[in-house]
Design an enzyme around this catalytic site. Sequence first.
Site, short mmCIF file in Angstrom:
data_model
loop_
_atom_site.label_atom_id
_atom_site.label_comp_id
_atom_site.label_asym_id
_atom_site.label_seq_id
_atom_site.Cartn_x
_atom_site.Cartn_y
_atom_site.Cartn_z
N ALA A 219 0.82 -1.22 0.00
CA ALA A 219 0.00 0.00 0.00
C ALA A 219 0.85 1.27 0.00
CB ALA A 219 -0.90 0.00 1.25
N PRO A 220 0.40 2.33 -0.67
CA PRO A 220 -0.88 2.46 -1.36
C PRO A 220 -0.95 1.77 -2.73
CG PRO A 220 0.36 4.50 -1.53
CD PRO A 220 1.16 3.58 -0.65
N ASP A 238 -0.81 -6.17 2.39
CA ASP A 238 -0.62 -5.01 3.27
C ASP A 238 -1.89 -4.83 4.09
OD1 ASP A 238 -0.19 -2.27 4.29
OD2 ASP A 238 1.38 -2.16 2.76
N ASP A 285 8.58 -3.87 -0.08
CA ASP A 285 8.92 -2.50 0.33
C ASP A 285 8.40 -2.30 1.75
OD1 ASP A 285 9.90 0.08 0.03
OD2 ASP A 285 8.11 0.83 -0.99
N LYS A 315 15.15 -0.94 4.98
CA LYS A 315 15.07 0.38 5.64
C LYS A 315 16.19 0.50 6.67
CE LYS A 315 11.06 0.52 3.58
NZ LYS A 315 10.86 1.15 2.32
C1 LIG Z 1 6.71 2.33 2.03
S1 LIG Z 1 5.15 1.63 2.16
C2 LIG Z 1 5.05 0.75 0.65
C3 LIG Z 1 4.83 1.60 -0.55
C4 LIG Z 1 4.49 0.79 -1.79
N1 LIG Z 1 5.66 0.04 -2.25
C5 LIG Z 1 4.01 1.64 -2.93
O1 LIG Z 1 4.66 1.67 -3.98
O2 LIG Z 1 2.97 2.28 -2.80
C6 LIG Z 1 5.39 0.40 3.36
C7 LIG Z 1 4.18 -0.46 3.65
O3 LIG Z 1 4.60 -1.57 4.44
C8 LIG Z 1 3.44 -1.99 5.14
N2 LIG Z 1 3.80 -2.97 6.17
C9 LIG Z 1 4.54 -2.78 7.29
N3 LIG Z 1 4.66 -3.96 7.96
C10 LIG Z 1 3.98 -4.90 7.26
C11 LIG Z 1 3.76 -6.30 7.42
N4 LIG Z 1 4.25 -6.95 8.46
N5 LIG Z 1 3.05 -6.94 6.47
C12 LIG Z 1 2.55 -6.28 5.40
N6 LIG Z 1 2.72 -4.97 5.20
C13 LIG Z 1 3.44 -4.28 6.10
C14 LIG Z 1 2.83 -0.70 5.65
O4 LIG Z 1 1.48 -0.86 5.95
C15 LIG Z 1 3.09 0.23 4.44
O5 LIG Z 1 1.93 0.36 3.65
#
Ligand SMILES: C[S@@+](CC[C@H](N)C(=O)[O-])C[C@H]1O[C@@H](n2cnc3c(N)ncnc32)[C@H](O)[C@@H]1O
Length: 361
Positions: A219-220, A238, A285, A315
């Site tokens: 997300a998004p 996500d 990501d 990260k």
């Molecule tokens: C930087 S954003 C991703 C952006 C995405 N790549 C894009 O292009 O729109 C990081 C995402 O990692 C998700 N996230 C964090 N921990 C997670 C988990 N354990 N499982 C799934 N999603 C996770 C967050 O909800 C967040 O939406």
Amino acid sequence: MPSTFVVTSSEEFENAARNELRRYDSKLKLGETLQPGLFLVCSQLAWDDFAAIVGQEPPIFTRHLFPVMATVPLTKTEADLAALAEAIATLPRLDELSEATPFSVQARLFEEVEGKQLSYAYTPFGIKERLAGVITEKTGAVENIREPLEILSVVGSQGNAYIGLSPAELNLSGWAGGMRRFAKRDEQISRAELKLQEALEIFEVELPSGGEAIDLGAAPGGWARLLLEAGLHVTAIDPAELDLRLQKYADSGQLSHYQGHAERFLQNALADKSRLGSCTVLVSDLRMDADMAANLLVSYAPLLARDGLAITTLKLPHESAKVKPAQLVEQALAILRKAYPRLQGRQLFHNRSEITVLLKK
Ligand SMILES: C[S@@+](CC[C@H](N)C(=O)[O-])C[C@H]1O[C@@H](n2cnc3c(N)ncnc32)[C@H](O)[C@@H]1O
């Protein structure tokens, strides 16, 4: 013959870039910082030997480098353009250019960090125009900004211009200072999209036009959009909502959203034998610590096809006396190598406090 390079990294990871370059030449002398993220190094090796070793195992935090072949003191007046033109007319390797050598000129000008100084009476574009003209006149070579074989780099900083002519492939990036910019597109969902676009270009890989993709931390939905546009079926994982612009893909069955955590999805997926090796693309990501993301990617490896493509971000925290991001990267890469022995990491222009890694089984 010893050589000097101008190196560009992100401001934040300059220390990491300086340190990693020592591995190519143990006697490397780290020189002055011209600007945050822009510094000089001196190697005992000839520049093409040094660049060739770097090319075999590219660095992570170093985005761009070029050899210094001439240094011209700058007055910041119009007179500098003539001085630069004179300097490049006698540059080593200029004779090797011919009508068949597409080249580009990449000029960057930096103001002094401290103190009130004169501004430059010319622009980087002005330098480019003048010097490209000189090169074409002397060698017959044609300027080609998009696909140059040779690049004339000019960096003006702290009262000097540093100049070098080198094959584009030895600079680590065909873009000035590794600053790859993409045109803004209306359909862009997130800034994160640019990371995936840049990664595909830097690692010289293409998304397949069909097959199954898993997108962790989707997300998004910027990465998902690129995967969908390529023609892949995407499982986006996500707990957060996806952008409404992706709804049409969900309606057509090309996209499914698992609105939960990647750890939970994995438990079910591994239990389903038909899923093993079924995924042609795995991207991640996830907003989580690098070692945790690495462990999760290793757990997902059984789902990825043998010759599948995997790309992940890792990260990183900000550097402090106690925290060394480069060490955390080494630890995370060591974890990833358990399942993906062939990997390549890069701190991309569009990465903030993170790196991006290409993984192959
Ligand atoms: C930087 S954003 C991703 C952006 C995405 N790549 C894009 O292009 O729109 C990081 C995402 O990692 C998700 N996230 C964090 N921990 C997670 C988990 N354990 N499982 C799934 N999603 C996770 C967050 O909800 C967040 O939406």
